[in-house]
Design a protein around this motif. Structure first.
Motif, mmCIF file in Angstrom:
data_model
loop_
_atom_site.group_PDB
_atom_site.id
_atom_site.type_symbol
_atom_site.label_atom_id
_atom_site.label_comp_id
_atom_site.label_asym_id
_atom_site.label_seq_id
_atom_site.Cartn_x
_atom_site.Cartn_y
_atom_site.Cartn_z
ATOM 1 N N LYS A 72 0.842 -1.202 0.000
ATOM 2 C CA LYS A 72 0.000 0.000 0.000
ATOM 3 C C LYS A 72 0.875 1.249 0.000
ATOM 4 O O LYS A 72 0.621 2.209 -0.734
ATOM 5 C CB LYS A 72 -0.925 -0.001 1.224
ATOM 6 C CG LYS A 72 -1.889 1.177 1.296
ATOM 7 C CD LYS A 72 -2.865 0.969 2.454
ATOM 8 C CE LYS A 72 -3.845 2.138 2.548
ATOM 9 N NZ LYS A 72 -3.198 3.349 3.108
ATOM 10 N N ALA A 73 1.940 1.244 0.816
ATOM 11 C CA ALA A 73 2.865 2.378 0.841
ATOM 12 C C ALA A 73 3.575 2.534 -0.500
ATOM 13 O O ALA A 73 3.795 3.655 -0.971
ATOM 14 C CB ALA A 73 3.890 2.187 1.965
ATOM 15 N N LEU A 74 3.912 1.409 -1.132
ATOM 16 C CA LEU A 74 4.562 1.466 -2.435
ATOM 17 C C LEU A 74 3.633 2.085 -3.475
ATOM 18 O O LEU A 74 4.034 2.951 -4.257
ATOM 19 C CB LEU A 74 4.981 0.062 -2.854
ATOM 20 C CG LEU A 74 5.986 -0.074 -4.003
ATOM 21 C CD1 LEU A 74 7.268 0.689 -3.713
ATOM 22 C CD2 LEU A 74 6.295 -1.550 -4.245
ATOM 23 N N TYR A 75 2.383 1.645 -3.492
ATOM 24 C CA TYR A 75 1.394 2.228 -4.399
ATOM 25 C C TYR A 75 1.244 3.726 -4.150
ATOM 26 O O TYR A 75 1.199 4.531 -5.085
ATOM 27 C CB TYR A 75 0.034 1.549 -4.195
ATOM 28 C CG TYR A 75 -0.213 0.332 -5.051
ATOM 29 C CD1 TYR A 75 -1.237 0.310 -5.983
ATOM 30 C CD2 TYR A 75 0.554 -0.820 -4.920
ATOM 31 C CE1 TYR A 75 -1.498 -0.803 -6.762
ATOM 32 C CE2 TYR A 75 0.314 -1.940 -5.684
ATOM 33 C CZ TYR A 75 -0.711 -1.928 -6.608
ATOM 34 O OH TYR A 75 -0.947 -3.040 -7.377
ATOM 35 N N GLU A 76 1.149 4.103 -2.885
ATOM 36 C CA GLU A 76 0.929 5.511 -2.551
ATOM 37 C C GLU A 76 2.133 6.366 -2.910
ATOM 38 O O GLU A 76 1.978 7.515 -3.339
ATOM 39 C CB GLU A 76 0.592 5.637 -1.064
ATOM 40 C CG GLU A 76 -0.778 5.085 -0.709
ATOM 41 C CD GLU A 76 -1.034 5.040 0.787
ATOM 42 O OE1 GLU A 76 -2.199 4.864 1.165
ATOM 43 O OE2 GLU A 76 -0.069 5.179 1.580
ATOM 44 N N GLU A 93 15.801 13.374 0.294
ATOM 45 C CA GLU A 93 15.305 13.415 1.664
ATOM 46 C C GLU A 93 15.172 14.864 2.121
ATOM 47 O O GLU A 93 16.058 15.693 1.899
ATOM 48 C CB GLU A 93 16.257 12.654 2.596
ATOM 49 C CG GLU A 93 15.761 12.548 4.025
ATOM 50 C CD GLU A 93 16.657 11.684 4.894
ATOM 51 O OE1 GLU A 93 17.022 12.147 5.995
ATOM 52 O OE2 GLU A 93 16.983 10.547 4.475
ATOM 53 N N GLY A 94 14.075 15.172 2.766
ATOM 54 C CA GLY A 94 13.788 16.539 3.183
ATOM 55 C C GLY A 94 12.913 17.280 2.197
ATOM 56 O O GLY A 94 12.206 18.222 2.576
ATOM 57 N N GLU A 95 12.948 16.860 0.933
ATOM 58 C CA GLU A 95 12.088 17.461 -0.084
ATOM 59 C C GLU A 95 10.940 16.529 -0.456
ATOM 60 O O GLU A 95 10.055 16.902 -1.228
ATOM 61 C CB GLU A 95 12.903 17.768 -1.349
ATOM 62 C CG GLU A 95 14.097 18.680 -1.118
ATOM 63 C CD GLU A 95 14.936 18.826 -2.376
ATOM 64 O OE1 GLU A 95 14.368 18.670 -3.480
ATOM 65 O OE2 GLU A 95 16.145 19.071 -2.255
ATOM 66 N N SER A 96 10.974 15.317 0.049
ATOM 67 C CA SER A 96 9.955 14.321 -0.276
ATOM 68 C C SER A 96 9.619 13.545 0.987
ATOM 69 O O SER A 96 10.134 13.828 2.069
ATOM 70 C CB SER A 96 10.483 13.365 -1.354
ATOM 71 O OG SER A 96 11.537 12.560 -0.831
ATOM 72 N N MET A 97 8.745 12.548 0.851
ATOM 73 C CA MET A 97 8.372 11.718 1.993
ATOM 74 C C MET A 97 9.301 10.514 2.142
ATOM 75 O O MET A 97 9.080 9.649 2.979
ATOM 76 C CB MET A 97 6.917 11.257 1.858
ATOM 77 C CG MET A 97 5.919 12.408 1.870
ATOM 78 S SD MET A 97 4.196 11.886 1.720
ATOM 79 C CE MET A 97 3.935 11.153 3.333
ATOM 80 N N TRP A 101 9.211 5.203 3.055
ATOM 81 C CA TRP A 101 8.273 6.210 2.556
ATOM 82 C C TRP A 101 7.192 6.378 3.608
ATOM 83 O O TRP A 101 6.516 5.422 3.973
ATOM 84 C CB TRP A 101 7.640 5.782 1.228
ATOM 85 C CG TRP A 101 6.790 6.864 0.613
ATOM 86 C CD1 TRP A 101 7.221 7.894 -0.185
ATOM 87 C CD2 TRP A 101 5.395 7.058 0.778
ATOM 88 N NE1 TRP A 101 6.170 8.709 -0.527
ATOM 89 C CE2 TRP A 101 5.029 8.211 0.048
ATOM 90 C CE3 TRP A 101 4.399 6.365 1.463
ATOM 91 C CZ2 TRP A 101 3.718 8.696 -0.014
ATOM 92 C CZ3 TRP A 101 3.099 6.840 1.416
ATOM 93 C CH2 TRP A 101 2.770 7.984 0.681
ATOM 94 N N ASN A 102 7.095 7.592 4.120
ATOM 95 C CA ASN A 102 6.106 7.891 5.163
ATOM 96 C C ASN A 102 6.252 6.942 6.353
ATOM 97 O O ASN A 102 5.272 6.524 6.967
ATOM 98 C CB ASN A 102 4.687 7.803 4.586
ATOM 99 C CG ASN A 102 3.670 8.550 5.433
ATOM 100 O OD1 ASN A 102 4.013 9.455 6.192
ATOM 101 N ND2 ASN A 102 2.402 8.164 5.318
ATOM 102 N N GLY A 103 7.512 6.599 6.675
ATOM 103 C CA GLY A 103 7.800 5.775 7.838
ATOM 104 C C GLY A 103 7.714 4.283 7.618
ATOM 105 O O GLY A 103 7.984 3.506 8.538
#
Length: 446
Positions: free
Chosen positions: A340-344, A413-417, A434-436
């Motif tokens: 799900k994180a990969l898709y997002e 890093e810092g410009e994206s999730m 990605w997003n933790g």
């Protein structure tokens, strides 16, 4: 160009190596290379994906077979017990697709196959190739949607070459894994060594090695790349990939040897040996059995007893020690969260007007890893074989601070999730999150 600059350069394959990558299928027509010339990583989507916005492609959604005719429409009735029907229908009315998916996992974990089948049919009513994340993910989980999946695959594979290059350069998964492993290999090669031997578990298109070829040429060392011949590999990629790598090395005057051998045929030839294993990195679009991976690592350990060398291991699948997941639902949920994180992460990196392009890439590169049956098989095999790299007695090799800083720059890093963490008892593992949520892990051993 300095070694670190060469490794970080996001577009080196576009002009020199990817132009001749095999297309894999007679279904793929010729296309203009100008679609990619001048492409600058995350920019110029219009030029890069012009092929995804043709008028013909806009018919994709309307043409996808839905199997919703009365005779083909899924039904909730099963002859053995009507209680399953009412139970599933009540569940569907109270919960969304997330809870339906977890209910399916619970039923499978309890070996209630008939209930699982009913829940699966409920889920099949909710799948949508252009829908929300879980709707698209669920489409690939179950074989009940084979017609839609096969249609999407055939539509997508027509432009595999362009999709492969775009996917590799737009998203950081493959570049992160390759950069991290290559950095560790190049840092470990002693200056006095004249010959380097890379043993690659799954070479595929060879996209990891051109930058190493350049650095080896600059250092005036000879290089051998051995592709491991796996018994279930019928891709037929090796000869074409070999030709591309040799041609690329020739342009730098490098003495390169490319060979294919079975694992048992690999021997120590008094040279620096780098055993490289990449599994489930999204751009690969294929997975391998964990038993094959562990056999590769065992052989690597044995050969490195009498040779200088290193082991690099990249893992893009959901992975954690099985003892942390005593039940199948917990393992299923971990996989669900991972993909799900990969898709997002893909969705956030794609302009909304190129939805069909994102669906094509999901179909080619993510869908092969998403299967309810393969997840169950993986969990069952993992429960029977509770081992990891640590269990082999391998010693972690610390990642360098320079490599960590450079890979953080690579993923913006810092410009994206995206974020890169260093883990492992000896700080020998880098994790792309990605997003933790971990997406790709690369560890280094010796």
């Amino acid at each position: 160009m300095m070694q670190s600059q060469l490794l970080l350069h996001p577009s080196w394959p576009t002009h020199s190596y990817f132009h001749s990558i095999p297309q894999h299928s007679s279904l793929i027509p010729s296309f203009s290379e100008n679609d990619f010339l001048g492409y600058d990583h995350m920019e110029s989507f219009d030029d890069v994906f012009r092929w995804l916005c043709d008028d013909d492609d806009q018919q994709m959604e309307s043409e996808i077979p839905t199997d919703k005719s009365p005779e083909n429409s899924p039904t909730l009735s099963i002859t053995s017990s009507e209680s399953f029907d009412s139970e599933a229908m009540e569940m569907e009315s109270k919960t969304g697709i997330q809870n339906l998916l977890m209910a399916y996992a619970e039923a499978m974990g309890l070996q209630q196959r008939k209930l699982a089948e009913v829940i699966q049919k409920c889920i099949s009513e909710k799948v949508n190739p252009n829908g929300q994340t879980l709707e698209r993910l669920a489409l690939n989980l179950f074989p009940c949607s084979e017609n839609e999946k096969e249609y999407l695959k055939q539509e997508s594979i027509r432009n595999f070459k362009a999709a492969f290059r775009g996917f590799y350069e737009i998203f950081p998964y493959g570049r992160f894994a390759h950069f991290t492993a290559n950095s560790a290999i190049l840092e470990a090669v002693p200056n006095h060594v004249d010959s380097v031997h890379i043993v690659d578990f799954d070479m595929g298109e060879g996209s990891q090695w051109p930058v190493v070829i350049q650095v080896m040429a600059q250092r005036r060392k000879s290089l051998t790349i051995t592709s491991v011949k796996l018994e279930d590999d019928n891709s037929g990629l090796f000869e074409e990939t070999k030709m591309h790598l040799l041609n690329y090395a020739g342009s730098f005057g490098l003495n390169l040897k490319v060979e294919e051998k079975e694992l048992g045929q690999i021997v120590n030839r008094n040279e620096f040996m780098a055993f490289n294993c990449m599994v489930g990195i999204p751009h690969m679009g294929r997975t391998r059995r964990r038993t094959q991976v562990m056999e590769f690592l065992k052989v690597a350990k044995q050969l490195l007893v009498k040779a200088q060398g290193i082991i690099t291991f990249g893992d893009g699948e959901y992975s954690d020690r099985m003892e942390n997941y005593p039940t199948y639902p917990s393992f299923f949920d971990g996989n669900l969260s991972h993909y799900k994180a990969l898709y997002e992460s893909m969705e956030l990196g794609f302009p909304s007007y190129l939805t069909e392009g994102r669906v094509a890439m999901e179909t080619l590169f993510i869908a092969p890893f998403i299967s309810s049956m393969s997840w169950l098989q993986k969990w069952e095999e993992g429960r029977e074989n509770l081992f990891s790299q640590n269990d082999l007695g391998l010693k972690g090799r610390r990642m360098s601070m320079e490599s960590w800083n450079e890979v953080r720059e690579l993923v913006k890093e810092g410009e994206s999730m995206y974020k890169v963490r260093v883990e492992g008892g000896n700080e020998n593992e880098m994790v792309l999150e990605w997003n933790g949520i971990p997406l790709v892990r690369v560890s280094v051993w010796m």
